[in-house]
Design an enzyme around this catalytic site. Structure first.
Site, short mmCIF file in Angstrom:
data_model
loop_
_atom_site.label_atom_id
_atom_site.label_comp_id
_atom_site.label_asym_id
_atom_site.label_seq_id
_atom_site.Cartn_x
_atom_site.Cartn_y
_atom_site.Cartn_z
N CYS A 83 10.32 10.75 63.74
CA CYS A 83 11.12 9.38 64.20
C CYS A 83 11.67 9.83 65.55
CB CYS A 83 11.79 8.85 63.17
SG CYS A 83 11.56 9.24 61.35
N GLU A 139 17.47 -0.22 66.37
CA GLU A 139 16.37 -0.09 66.88
C GLU A 139 15.10 -1.23 66.67
OE1 GLU A 139 16.14 4.96 66.69
OE2 GLU A 139 15.06 3.49 65.27
#
Length: 286
Positions: free
Chosen positions: A126, A202
């Site tokens: 990630c 995000e």
């Protein structure tokens, strides 16, 4: 007229870049500005600390429709509970789900030294596409719509090698299938308490890939504490509250809402658009 200072040239360059991005909703960035100097166009993580990355890496700041509005370093993007910025800055990210030849999913446990969400378990990798990189990591709207996302794919290759030591040739950019996007917001309350100064806000691009051969793994101790390949039942047992394990908030959302259907139909998820939903930005903000 006298020559402009490096800082002035940099500010002027950013102004022109943002104006062009707003007009065309397309950003192709090859350089970025940090502290009055032009940054390198090639990312290099060797010998750099977590604090170095927080200051150096320039994330792509977007609006809620995923349109580029500027850049900011990782420190600024991830600072929560600040004046005028209670939930950081909304920015692009990506999450890689890498499956081995036998269909097991590779997980990682984030290093205890990570600034945000240390020691939690999560998907394979990630991170964030960045401004100022070669190859460029900034995708235009049409590249999102058609699923090509070369910028996000390039960033995924870069970070798989940096975090897990996976050589670029073993998981090339062409192997990723871009499925959808997730807009989520989560403070790192488990580490820092309810008034955490850190968190994630995000729009996360979800990438799936599967290798025909086992990949070479050499985890970076500054990034990763442990790795593990799992089946879906093994993952579900690990995520049981009684296991005592902690999980990243983005992975908990994806693992409960989307992953089982993708995993049960993995060939179609990887090689067709059956499970792709690129026009939707799934929002989980509560």
């Amino acid at each position: 007229m006298g020559a402009l200072s490096p800082a002035a040239r940099c500010r002027r360059g950013i102004s022109r870049f943002l104006a062009a991005a707003r007009q065309a909703e397309v950003a192709v960035a090859t350089t970025t500005c940090a502290r009055g100097q032009m940054a390198s166009s090639t990312w290099a993580g060797t010998g750099m600390s977590q604090d170095d990355f927080m200051q150096k890496d320039e994330c792509l700041v977007v609006d809620e429709q995923d349109r580029l509005v500027g850049t900011a370093n990782k420190y600024d993007c991830h600072r929560f509970n600040q004046p005028g910025q209670p939930a950081g800055r909304l920015h692009r990210a990506f999450s890689v789900f890498l499956f081995g030849p036998d269909g097991r999913l590779l997980l990682q446990q984030r290093a205890a030294s990570k600034v945000t969400f240390p020691s939690v378990w999560t998907n394979t990798c990630c991170s964030h596409p960045l401004a100022g990189q070669q190859p460029p990591e900034v995708d235009a709207p049409e590249q999102v719509a058609d699923g090509s996302v070369p910028g996000v794919r390039a960033a995924a290759v870069r970070k798989l090698e940096h975090e897990l030591g996976i050589p670029a040739g073993q998981v090339p950019a062409s192997s990723f299938r871009f499925l959808t996007r997730l807009h989520y917001c989560a403070a790192d309350a488990d580490t820092h308490g309810p008034a955490s100064p850190w968190g994630e806000h995000e729009i996360d691009y979800i990438l799936l890939a599967q290798t025909e051969e086992p990949v070479t793994l050499a985890p970076n101790a500054d990034e990763v504490d442990a790795v593990r390949y799992v089946t879906l039942p093994e993952l579900q047992a690990m995520m049981d509250p009684g296991s005592g394990l902690s999980w990243s908030p983005w992975f908990r959302i994806l693992a409960t809402r989307f992953l089982p259907a993708w995993w049960a139909d993995l060939p179609a998820a990887l090689h067709s658009d059956k499970h792709a939903d690129r026009a939707t930005i799934h929002r989980v903000l509560g």
